[in-house]
Design a protein around this motif. Structure first.
Motif, PDB file in Angstrom:
ATOM      1  N   UNK A  30       0.839  -1.200   0.000  1.00  0.00           N
ATOM      2  CA  UNK A  30       0.000   0.000   0.000  1.00  0.00           C
ATOM      3  C   UNK A  30       0.872   1.247   0.000  1.00  0.00           C
ATOM      4  N   UNK A  31       0.439   2.231  -0.756  1.00  0.00           N
ATOM      5  CA  UNK A  31       1.113   3.533  -0.766  1.00  0.00           C
ATOM      6  C   UNK A  31       0.099   4.580  -0.321  1.00  0.00           C
ATOM      7  N   UNK A  32       0.397   5.264   0.787  1.00  0.00           N
ATOM      8  CA  UNK A  32      -0.473   6.311   1.303  1.00  0.00           C
ATOM      9  C   UNK A  32      -0.084   7.638   0.671  1.00  0.00           C
ATOM     10  N   UNK A  37      -5.769   8.699   2.584  1.00  0.00           N
ATOM     11  CA  UNK A  37      -6.058   8.120   1.273  1.00  0.00           C
ATOM     12  C   UNK A  37      -4.826   7.395   0.741  1.00  0.00           C
ATOM     13  N   UNK A  38      -5.055   6.193   0.190  1.00  0.00           N
ATOM     14  CA  UNK A  38      -3.952   5.425  -0.378  1.00  0.00           C
ATOM     15  C   UNK A  38      -4.434   4.483  -1.455  1.00  0.00           C
ATOM     16  N   UNK A  39      -3.494   3.853  -2.113  1.00  0.00           N
ATOM     17  CA  UNK A  39      -3.786   2.846  -3.130  1.00  0.00           C
ATOM     18  C   UNK A  39      -2.991   1.591  -2.779  1.00  0.00           C
ATOM     19  N   UNK A  72      -8.352   1.003  -3.360  1.00  0.00           N
ATOM     20  CA  UNK A  72      -8.027   2.269  -2.693  1.00  0.00           C
ATOM     21  C   UNK A  72      -8.347   2.135  -1.208  1.00  0.00           C
ATOM     22  N   UNK A  73      -7.658   2.923  -0.396  1.00  0.00           N
ATOM     23  CA  UNK A  73      -7.872   2.964   1.041  1.00  0.00           C
ATOM     24  C   UNK A  73      -8.371   4.352   1.431  1.00  0.00           C
ATOM     25  N   UNK A  74      -9.489   4.368   2.165  1.00  0.00           N
ATOM     26  CA  UNK A  74      -9.997   5.612   2.767  1.00  0.00           C
ATOM     27  C   UNK A  74      -9.949   5.413   4.276  1.00  0.00           C
TER      28      UNK A  74
END
Length: 76
Positions: A30-32, A37-39, A72-74
């Motif tokens: 994962x890259x924040x 927010x990240x992907x 994606x990360x929220x």
């Protein structure tokens, strides 16, 4: 970097007349972009092998899934 593994034996506990197991493993990076927010991208492997015995006989399910994943990360 995250690596996870999970296992559930359906014979444990009070799950009724189920026999079998559920297994899952995955790895991802994962890259924040910001703290909220990240992907991510990775690989997931999942196996479900369960049988249920009832008055009408035995019903079984044997499924396997594997492959790449992205999302994606929220975070809040």
């Amino acid at each position: 970097v995250v690596v996870q593994a999970q296992y559930l034996d359906a014979d444990w506990g009070d799950l009724g007349d189920y026999k079998g197991d559920l297994s899952r493993a995955n790895a991802l990076v994962e890259y924040r972009i910001t703290p909220a927010f990240g992907v991510f991208a990775g690989y997931d492997w999942f196996k479900l092998d369960v049988e249920q015995t009832g008055s009408e006989g035995v019903v079984g399910l044997d499924q396997r899934f594997k492959g790449p994943m992205a999302g994606v990360t929220f975070a809040f």
